[in-house]
Design an enzyme around this catalytic site. Structure first.
Site, PDB file in Angstrom:
ATOM      1  N   PRO A 343      21.663  -5.220   1.621  1.00 48.09           N
ATOM      2  CG  PRO A 343      20.595  -6.619   0.275  1.00 48.09           C
ATOM      3  CD  PRO A 343      20.392  -5.940   1.508  1.00 48.09           C
ATOM      4  CG  ASP A 517      17.383  -2.967   0.245  1.00 53.33           C
ATOM      5  OD1 ASP A 517      17.955  -4.199  -0.139  1.00 53.33           O
ATOM      6  OD2 ASP A 517      16.739  -2.972   1.249  1.00 53.33           O
ATOM      7  CG  HIS A 518      21.181  -6.150  -5.321  1.00 51.70           C
ATOM      8  ND1 HIS A 518      19.922  -6.433  -6.471  1.00 51.70           N
ATOM      9  CD2 HIS A 518      22.191  -6.496  -6.164  1.00 51.70           C
ATOM     10  CE1 HIS A 518      20.632  -7.130  -7.498  1.00 51.70           C
ATOM     11  NE2 HIS A 518      21.797  -6.916  -7.401  1.00 51.70           N
ATOM     12  NE  ARG A 519      16.974  -6.197   2.009  1.00 50.25           N
ATOM     13  CZ  ARG A 519      16.651  -5.575   3.336  1.00 50.25           C
ATOM     14  NH1 ARG A 519      16.561  -6.575   4.146  1.00 50.25           N
ATOM     15  NH2 ARG A 519      16.936  -4.295   3.491  1.00 50.25           N
TER      16      ARG A 519
END
Ligand code: CAO
Length: 545
Positions: A343, A517-519
């Site tokens: 993401p 990376d939005h995680r």
């Protein structure tokens, strides 16, 4: 010529074993004693040999079938007039000798130390220990396999003759052992059993090994287990692993032939099976079956998408088809995975590099004779290291639900080559000056263009920079180079009017595009990372702070 039904010979007193490998097919010419199939129980595997020579006419077993003594394996048209061996038991020659008794037995004990010796494993000497399956502190059951030994033709697991807690292991991988050697000392909690009795008690341990007369070590299999899975043997295609590891793999549904063995001679250990499972579950690896489901070129069906459009371009005009380069094919697959699985979000920003560029130009003038040209990218690498130190999650990788924070700073930089995009890595950029980084970058970029980069040149990056500054453009959205969690895209700097509160000033502005990376990273952290990077680039002295 006579048709002969080849049966499963006397394989000991266990009922049904599973066919795990077919080693011949219809039409093959087989010799007497040639292995036809491999069967396996919980702890032992063995090859079933042919009782006669000839041509295979019919297979009567399939993979996964259960067979027992007397089951027909296949039908052979016997060669010449030679009569087939009359009975299966005769065909497989002598049964293995009964395991020897007492001499190697551990002293029975109700408690206290119990010594475990190598039992009678047949008439072969100096077999190598290739796997140790227990460690001090483990609670051991009677008959639990302690080690795996291997000769050039057979492997077998040596069970414990006693139960208790393992105090001391007397052998290690690579040692050679013989009957009677001390294997382990247990703190006994149960009555120790003499090895011979223990072996006899084990349901799978009493198999009379087929073809025992031909392979002395196979006789040993009668005592404790699995013959012939040495690499280079005639078990082509059968993974090199002990029966218990194969059973473990079967339970997990792991295709053992896709697991890379880390043990002696490439043997697959239980840890290898576990690591493979972990890699598949985390998405870091795919089984062949999974890969086969994904159509070439990523058809999209695996994601529930409609198929990729198939167009006959020639209908609309002349075309030429050219295979993509190897680099493009490999990087394409990686980019697709990273684009689909991460993401990713991109933050764009500008950095004022007016003073830095002036410094770079003057440094290059001063250093003209050194032959090393200081590049903007080298300054960017140094600036990024400072930002990575301040925001460590940008220098991390995901490992399941955990983050691995790397305490080293290896910076990859995308390099455009005639064959496609590659990413050489400047190792330990935090420990190097801008001049050294520039020099190394020049060397690596040349190696890249010449197609001479080795795997070591391209591995270990913790963060990547993709610079299109020498070419042009304003902003772009780079794709993260997994398992990294962020990448910085850089475009061409341009002179722009920047308001200083009183007037517009001409400033050299560098467009930055940070994909993250939005995680792992939040938008606020990304904005702070870019802002910090901008501060450093506008006043490089901050790197020292
Ligand atoms: N703004 C303005 N000018 C820039 C600049 C920037 N951000 N970055 C470099 N330049 C200038 C340099 O100063 C140099 O100018 P001079 O020749 O006048 O000194 C010129 O552009 C060429 O630079 P370069 O590209 O040779 O050197 P570099 O250190 O910037 O880059 C390398 C080296 C290997 C990164 C580059 O050759 C390259 O391959 N870039 C493409 C990377 C790429 O394809 N990224 C996209 C990946 S996603 O598909």
């Amino acid at each position: 010529m006579a048709l002969v039904e080849v049966q499963v010979p006397d394989i000991g007193d266990f009922d049904e074993v599973t066919v795990i490998e077919l080693m011949v097919k219809v039409g093959d010419t087989v010799k007497a004693e040639q292995s036809l199939i491999t069967v396996e129980s919980d702890k032992a595997s063995m090859e079933i040999p042919s009782s006669t020579a000839g041509v295979v006419k019919e297979m009567r077993v399939a993979l996964g079938d259960k067979v027992k003594q007397g089951s027909i394996v296949l039908v052979v048209e016997a060669a010449g007039a030679a009569a087939p061996a009359a009975a299966p038991a005769a065909a497989v020659a002598a049964s293995a000798p009964a395991p020897a008794a007492a001499p190697v037995a551990a002293a029975p004990a109700a408690s206290g130390p119990v010594q475990v010796f190598v039992p009678d494993i047949g008439d072969f000497k100096d077999v190598a220990v290739i796997e140790v399956m227990v460690k001090p502190g483990d609670t051991i059951k009677v008959e639990q396999s302690l080690i795996t030994v291997e000769s050039d033709k057979a492997s077998m697991e040596i069970p414990s003759s006693a139960a208790g807690v393992l105090k001391e292991l007397k052998v290690k991988v690579g040692d050679t052992v013989n009957i009677g050697d001390l294997l382990a000392v247990l703190e006994g909690t149960a009555v120790a059993v003499a090895p011979a009795a223990a072996v006899a008690a084990a349901p799978v341990a009493v198999a009379s090994a087929p073809a025992a007369a031909q392979t002395p070590v196979a006789a040993a299999a009668a005592a404790v287990a699995a013959p012939a899975h040495a690499p280079g043997g005639n078990t082509v295609g059968l993974p090199h692993a002990s029966p218990s590891v194969r059973k473990f793999a079967r339970e997990l549904g792991v295709p053992l032939d896709e697991v890379k063995g880390s043990g002696l001679k490439g043997r697959i250990t239980a840890d290898d099976v576990q690591a493979f499972t972990k890699a598949v579950m985390s998405g870091a690896a795919q089984t062949k079956a999974q890969a086969a489901k994904a159509p070439a070129g990523g058809g999209g069906s695996e994601l529930g998408l409609i198929p990729w459009p198939k167009v006959d371009f020639a209908k609309f005009g002349p075309i030429e088809r050219k295979e993509m380069s190897r680099i493009k094919k490999i990087s394409g697959a990686n980019l697709l995975r990273n684009a689909v699985m991460i993401p990713a979000v991109t933050n764009h920003d500008d950095a004022d590099i007016t003073d830095l560029e002036a410094f770079r130009v003057s440094t290059n003038k001063e250093n003209e004779k050194s032959g090393v040209k200081v590049t903007m990218l080298a300054f960017l690498i140094k600036a990024c290291v400072a930002a990575l130190k301040k925001f460590p999650e940008f220098n991390s990788s995901l490992d399941g639900d955990a983050l691995i924070y790397k305490q080293y700073y290896h910076i990859g930089f995308a390099a455009d080559t005639p064959n496609g995009l590659v990413v050489p890595v400047i190792k330990d950029a935090d420990k190097k000056g801008v001049l050294q980084i520039s020099q190394e970058m020049g060397e690596l970029a040349k190696k890249a263009r010449d197609g001479k980069l080795g795997p070591a040149d391209m591995s270990g990056a913790t963060f990547t920079i993709s610079s299109l500054g020498g070419i042009g453009g304003k902003y772009f959205t780079p794709i993260i180079n997994a398992p990294e969690v962020a990448i910085l895209g850089v475009c061409k700097s341009t002179m722009e009017p920047v308001w200083d509160g009183k007037a517009f000033q001409p400033r050299l502005m560098l467009p930055l595009s940070l994909t993250w990376d939005h995680r792992v990273i939040d938008g606020a952290a990304a904005a702070r990372f870019n802002a910090f990077l901008g501060q450093i680039l506008s006043d490089f002295r901050r790197v020292l702070l």
